[in-house]
Design a protein around this motif. Structure first.
Motif, PDB file in Angstrom:
ATOM      1  N   SER A   5       0.824  -1.200   0.000  1.00 26.37           N
ATOM      2  CA  SER A   5       0.000   0.000   0.000  1.00 26.37           C
ATOM      3  C   SER A   5       0.858   1.249   0.000  1.00 26.37           C
ATOM      4  CB  SER A   5      -0.932   0.003   1.212  1.00 26.37           C
ATOM      5  OG  SER A   5      -0.212   0.299   2.373  1.00 26.37           O
ATOM      6  N   SER A   9       0.671   4.009  -2.787  1.00 28.26           N
ATOM      7  CA  SER A   9       0.275   5.376  -2.462  1.00 28.26           C
ATOM      8  C   SER A   9       1.383   6.371  -2.798  1.00 28.26           C
ATOM      9  CB  SER A   9      -0.119   5.480  -0.997  1.00 28.26           C
ATOM     10  OG  SER A   9       0.857   4.890  -0.202  1.00 28.26           O
ATOM     11  N   ALA A  13       0.820   9.648  -5.068  1.00 29.55           N
ATOM     12  CA  ALA A  13       1.104  10.997  -4.587  1.00 29.55           C
ATOM     13  C   ALA A  13       2.015  11.741  -5.550  1.00 29.55           C
ATOM     14  CB  ALA A  13       1.737  10.931  -3.213  1.00 29.55           C
ATOM     15  N   TRP A  33      -5.724  18.185   2.876  1.00 23.14           N
ATOM     16  CA  TRP A  33      -6.900  17.320   3.059  1.00 23.14           C
ATOM     17  C   TRP A  33      -6.543  16.023   3.786  1.00 23.14           C
ATOM     18  CZ3 TRP A  33     -11.412  18.861   3.592  1.00 23.14           C
ATOM     19  CH2 TRP A  33     -11.981  19.853   2.773  1.00 23.14           C
ATOM     20  N   SER A  34      -5.360  15.502   3.483  1.00 17.31           N
ATOM     21  CA  SER A  34      -4.942  14.267   4.152  1.00 17.31           C
ATOM     22  C   SER A  34      -4.887  14.470   5.662  1.00 17.31           C
ATOM     23  CB  SER A  34      -3.572  13.824   3.651  1.00 17.31           C
ATOM     24  OG  SER A  34      -3.653  13.466   2.299  1.00 17.31           O
ATOM     25  N   PHE A  37      -8.286  14.589   7.119  1.00 18.91           N
ATOM     26  CA  PHE A  37      -8.919  13.272   7.180  1.00 18.91           C
ATOM     27  C   PHE A  37      -8.374  12.366   8.291  1.00 18.91           C
ATOM     28  CE2 PHE A  37     -11.769  11.980   3.544  1.00 18.91           C
ATOM     29  CZ  PHE A  37     -12.187  13.263   3.296  1.00 18.91           C
ATOM     30  N   VAL A  38      -7.104  12.517   8.633  1.00 15.49           N
ATOM     31  CA  VAL A  38      -6.601  11.667   9.733  1.00 15.49           C
ATOM     32  C   VAL A  38      -6.842  12.329  11.086  1.00 15.49           C
ATOM     33  CG1 VAL A  38      -4.840  10.298   8.574  1.00 15.49           C
ATOM     34  CG2 VAL A  38      -4.251  12.553   9.455  1.00 15.49           C
TER      35      VAL A  38
ATOM     36  N   MET B 103     -12.120   7.383   6.779  1.00 14.44           N
ATOM     37  CA  MET B 103     -11.433   8.602   6.337  1.00 14.44           C
ATOM     38  C   MET B 103      -9.927   8.473   6.521  1.00 14.44           C
ATOM     39  SD  MET B 103     -14.012  11.479   7.929  1.00 14.44           S
ATOM     40  CE  MET B 103     -12.789  12.774   7.998  1.00 14.44           C
ATOM     41  N   ALA B 104      -9.527   8.081   7.740  1.00 21.70           N
ATOM     42  CA  ALA B 104      -8.095   7.962   8.024  1.00 21.70           C
ATOM     43  C   ALA B 104      -7.474   6.849   7.194  1.00 21.70           C
ATOM     44  CB  ALA B 104      -7.878   7.716   9.519  1.00 21.70           C
ATOM     45  N   VAL B 107      -6.834   8.089   3.454  1.00 21.28           N
ATOM     46  CA  VAL B 107      -5.674   8.942   3.154  1.00 21.28           C
ATOM     47  C   VAL B 107      -4.357   8.247   3.511  1.00 21.28           C
ATOM     48  CG1 VAL B 107      -6.894  11.141   3.258  1.00 21.28           C
ATOM     49  CG2 VAL B 107      -5.863  10.217   5.337  1.00 21.28           C
ATOM     50  N   LEU B 108      -4.387   7.382   4.531  1.00 27.00           N
ATOM     51  CA  LEU B 108      -3.150   6.683   4.890  1.00 27.00           C
ATOM     52  C   LEU B 108      -2.765   5.679   3.812  1.00 27.00           C
ATOM     53  CD1 LEU B 108      -3.643   6.103   8.711  1.00 27.00           C
ATOM     54  CD2 LEU B 108      -1.953   7.579   7.612  1.00 27.00           C
ATOM     55  N   SER B 109      -3.752   5.188   3.068  1.00 23.12           N
ATOM     56  CA  SER B 109      -3.437   4.201   2.060  1.00 23.12           C
ATOM     57  C   SER B 109      -3.211   4.834   0.686  1.00 23.12           C
ATOM     58  CB  SER B 109      -4.577   3.172   2.015  1.00 23.12           C
ATOM     59  OG  SER B 109      -4.939   2.867   0.715  1.00 23.12           O
ATOM     60  N   LYS B 110      -3.901   5.949   0.387  1.00 21.38           N
ATOM     61  CA  LYS B 110      -3.861   6.471  -0.978  1.00 21.38           C
ATOM     62  C   LYS B 110      -3.119   7.798  -1.157  1.00 21.38           C
ATOM     63  CE  LYS B 110      -6.201   3.301  -3.178  1.00 21.38           C
ATOM     64  NZ  LYS B 110      -5.396   2.324  -3.903  1.00 21.38           N
ATOM     65  N   THR B 111      -2.693   8.441  -0.106  1.00 21.64           N
ATOM     66  CA  THR B 111      -1.927   9.669  -0.300  1.00 21.64           C
ATOM     67  C   THR B 111      -0.607   9.576   0.459  1.00 21.64           C
ATOM     68  OG1 THR B 111      -2.784  10.853   1.615  1.00 21.64           O
ATOM     69  CG2 THR B 111      -4.068  11.030  -0.406  1.00 21.64           C
ATOM     70  N   GLN B 112       0.300  10.425   0.041  1.00 22.55           N
ATOM     71  CA  GLN B 112       1.622  10.429   0.654  1.00 22.55           C
ATOM     72  C   GLN B 112       1.810  11.792   1.301  1.00 22.55           C
ATOM     73  OE1 GLN B 112       3.446   7.764   0.428  1.00 22.55           O
ATOM     74  NE2 GLN B 112       5.340   8.456   1.368  1.00 22.55           N
ATOM     75  N   MET B 171      -7.423   0.724   5.896  1.00 25.30           N
ATOM     76  CA  MET B 171      -6.196   1.010   5.149  1.00 25.30           C
ATOM     77  C   MET B 171      -5.861  -0.176   4.251  1.00 25.30           C
ATOM     78  SD  MET B 171      -2.779   2.420   6.987  1.00 25.30           S
ATOM     79  CE  MET B 171      -1.710   1.015   6.812  1.00 25.30           C
ATOM     80  N   LEU B 192     -10.293  15.785  -2.899  1.00 23.26           N
ATOM     81  CA  LEU B 192     -10.150  14.576  -2.077  1.00 23.26           C
ATOM     82  C   LEU B 192     -11.425  14.195  -1.325  1.00 23.26           C
ATOM     83  CD1 LEU B 192      -6.985  13.465  -0.341  1.00 23.26           C
ATOM     84  CD2 LEU B 192      -9.107  13.376   0.959  1.00 23.26           C
ATOM     85  N   TYR B 196     -13.419  10.680  -1.912  1.00 26.26           N
ATOM     86  CA  TYR B 196     -13.659   9.764  -0.785  1.00 26.26           C
ATOM     87  C   TYR B 196     -15.137   9.411  -0.699  1.00 26.26           C
ATOM     88  CZ  TYR B 196     -14.977   8.726   4.040  1.00 26.26           C
ATOM     89  OH  TYR B 196     -15.553   8.187   5.154  1.00 26.26           O
TER      90      TYR B 196
END
Lengths: 328, 289
Positions: A5, A9, A13, A33-34, A37-38, B103-104, B107-112, B171, B192, B196
């Motif tokens: 993953s 990812s 990115a 946005w990331s 979201f976290v 949500m978490a 983004v943890l899996s698909k963004t850097q 994730m 984003l 989502y």
């Protein structure tokens, strides 16, 4: 899974980025946005999971009744008191008795039942599976209440009946008896969560390739040999995980004990979690007033013990896994 | 079920034939009956009069269908309040866990982004630490936040407790979804949050269902957190805590307790038998993964 993953990812990115390297600030700004979201997960987990882990260590150094700020520093005194309290060790002993009696019996019964239900010729195995699984969806607290009612309603009659049969010498007050309280809680515990292990074992059995059994049959292996030479070795890896989860779960027993016996009579069924609960929230004869610092010290003590066991078991699972690779 | 044509059952293999199969069914049915007996007995008991409750012993058939116990438990026993509290807590926590964890996880899996590796590492480390021993600082924190004696305390603490594990689950699930779909959405100009909500979350339906089912069960049944956070305010009790308290306060009203227990057990049992295939597949999936 996680490495895949991450690779996926990092590619995703890079896609909008330009050829030139971004500064850290640019990267943060681009991914606002990331962070949004976290954030809910981070805030909640930080407040109610991570912070309490750290704070629970700090509290152990104070004498504190749980109101206002802890002020009276006592250093490591609580740990010495815990280590010297026979009632704590009694609770540790009961907790481990609970786990070490429950786990082997429950897993053996679950495996036998799984072997029977796994027979493809057996009709209605889905219904049986659902029936044996059903106590799992009920809370331990409710199961404890139902069992207490059951024993309260005709436990005495049952006891008299057993005396007449000559099984027992005198009638007993089941949950009120120091010899029977813990064994009864253990029995109820076996009944309550057996369904989890039944489903785990069924899943594991179904993942064994049937070719192995066919090959064994060609070689003339009978049912017993198929079981010992194919089923058992193939179950070893998943079996280690099942044992691991069962031990970890049973070491944290709380609801069932609190509801059925409250740890009594005379601490005969007191487990570590009820011991801590009594010190922290319901001062009883044991302690005149709540001592949260002391309770935290006992909790940390047990937490470290359980963590040690967790690590030990993980190493064992890994060992089982490696052995299997070597066998193959 | 497996399509395995070879029986792995020792007993059937040896005996073979119709009679042995009937024997296995007889054993399984009797055992199944014994297994369900405590539930059936408490259901019968909830219709009995107090004297009948003690005199009829193990009997599963009440003399009449007496609804008084339910009426008393619902009104005088405050089970109406406990029932509503349980529904509020269970539904809120289930929805919040699904929302925040997905949500978490997304983004943890698909963004850097900077800090991502630290977050993932921290979550993995938390999985190895024993939970359940840190209730005291949690209680203290809730008190300081002024949330003690509100249902929010239970909702927030239980949501937080479920987030780390379920974020890791989401994730893993999002990592299996190919990135082309997401890229297409971005090319179309979706930001984003839109990607989502309109693309990724709908694609994660199976995981939403699994997490939702488990969270519903866990929160309907939770005892320890609601117990600790309702010590000072009985009107916030959930069903499980309410019945525990009821046992202590009303040690003679056993038929009411039985009625209360049935009210707490029947909804979750109904959900289970209705969706049992999904429940069991989700549990089985946990061990395979």
């Amino acid at each position: 899974m996680s490495t895949e993953s991450m690779i996926a990812s990092s590619k995703a990115a890079r896609w909008p980025a330009t050829a030139k390297r971004d500064t850290l600030w640019d990267q943060i700004r681009k991914n606002l946005w990331s962070y949004v979201f976290v954030l809910p997960m981070l805030v909640l987990a930080g407040l109610f999971v991570v912070y309490p882990l750290i704070a629970s260590i700090q509290i152990t150094f104070y004498d504190w009744n749980g109101i206002g700020n802890p002020t009276r520093w006592v250093g490591l005194r609580h740990f010495f008191t815990v280590a010297q309290d026979p009632l704590f060790w009694n609770a540790v002993k009961n907790t481990f008795t609970y786990a070490l009696v429950l786990v082997p019996i429950q897993l053996t019964l679950a495996l036998i039942l799984a072997l029977v239900l796994n027979n493809p010729k057996l009709k209605g195995s889905t219904i049986y599976r659902a029936v044996y699984f059903s106590p799992v969806v009920t809370s331990a607290a409710m199961v404890g209440v139902v069992m207490t009612l059951l024993l309260g309603s005709f436990g005495t009659d049952l006891s008299v009946f057993l005396v007449n049969l000559g099984v027992m010498s005198e009638p007993v007050d089941w949950l009120g008896s120091p010899q029977f309280a813990l064994p009864i809680v253990i029995t109820v515990g076996i009944w309550h969560t057996l369904g989890y292990n039944l489903v785990y074992f069924l899943a594991a059995l179904q993942s064994i390739p049937r070719e192995l059994y066919e090959a064994a049959q060609v070689d003339g292996a009978n049912a017993y040999h198929q079981f010992t030479k194919v089923t058992i070795p193939m179950l070893r890896e998943v079996g280690a995980v099942i044992v691991f989860l069962a031990i970890l779960g049973s070491l944290q027993v709380f609801d069932l004990v609190l509801v059925m016996t409250g740890g009594g009579p005379f601490f005969a069924s007191e487990v570590v979690s009820t011991y801590i609960y009594h010190f922290a929230f319901t001062p009883t004869s044991v302690s005149a007033e709540a001592n949260v610092g002391y309770a935290s010290a006992a909790a940390l003590f047990m937490g470290l013990l359980v963590m040690g066991i967790t690590v030990g078991q993980l190493l064992a699972v890994r060992y089982a896994r490696r052995n299997r690779v070597n066998d193959a | 079920m497996a399509t395995n044509t070879l029986t792995r059952n020792l007993r059937i293999n040896k005996m073979g034939g119709q009679t042995s199969r009937l024997f296995v069914h007889a054993v399984l049915i009797s055992l199944g009956f014994l297994y369900m007996y405590p539930f059936l007995w408490v259901l019968a008991g909830s219709f009995k009069t107090p004297s009948e409750f003690f005199s009829s012993g193990p009997s599963l058939i009440p003399n009449q269908l007496l609804w008084d116990n339910y009426v008393y438990a619902w009104n005088e026993g405050h089970f109406s309040t406990y029932f509503v509290n349980t529904i509020i807590v269970t539904v809120s926590v289930t929805l919040l866990v699904i929302l925040f964890a997905s949500m978490a996880g997304y983004v943890l899996s698909k963004t850097q982004f900077p800090g991502k590796k630290i977050i993932i590492g921290g979550m993995l480390a938390l999985m190895f630490l024993p939970g359940g021993y840190t209730i005291i600082p949690v209680f203290d924190l809730v008190q300081r936040m002024g949330l003690l004696n509100t249902l929010w305390s239970i909702i927030l603490v239980q949501t937080a407790g479920g987030l780390v594990f379920n974020t890791l689950l989401f994730m893993g699930y999002f990592a299996t979804i190919s990135k082309e779909i997401e890229e297409a959405a971005r090319v179309d100009g979706a930001n984003l949050p839109r990607t989502y909500w309109h693309i990724m979350l709908p694609m994660a339906k199976p995981m939403v269902a699994t997490v939702g089912l488990f969270q519903f069960m866990i929160n309907w049944n939770s005892f320890w957190i609601p117990l600790v956070f309702t010590i000072g305010n009985p009107s916030l009790r959930t069903l499980a805590v309410g019945i525990y308290a009821f046992v202590g306060e009303n040690s003679t009203g056993w038929t009411y307790i039985a009625a209360g227990a049935v009210m707490s057990i029947v909804p979750i049992m109904a959900v289970f038998f209705f969706l049992q295939r999904y429940f069991i597949e989700a549990v089985a999936g946990a061990i395979k993964g």
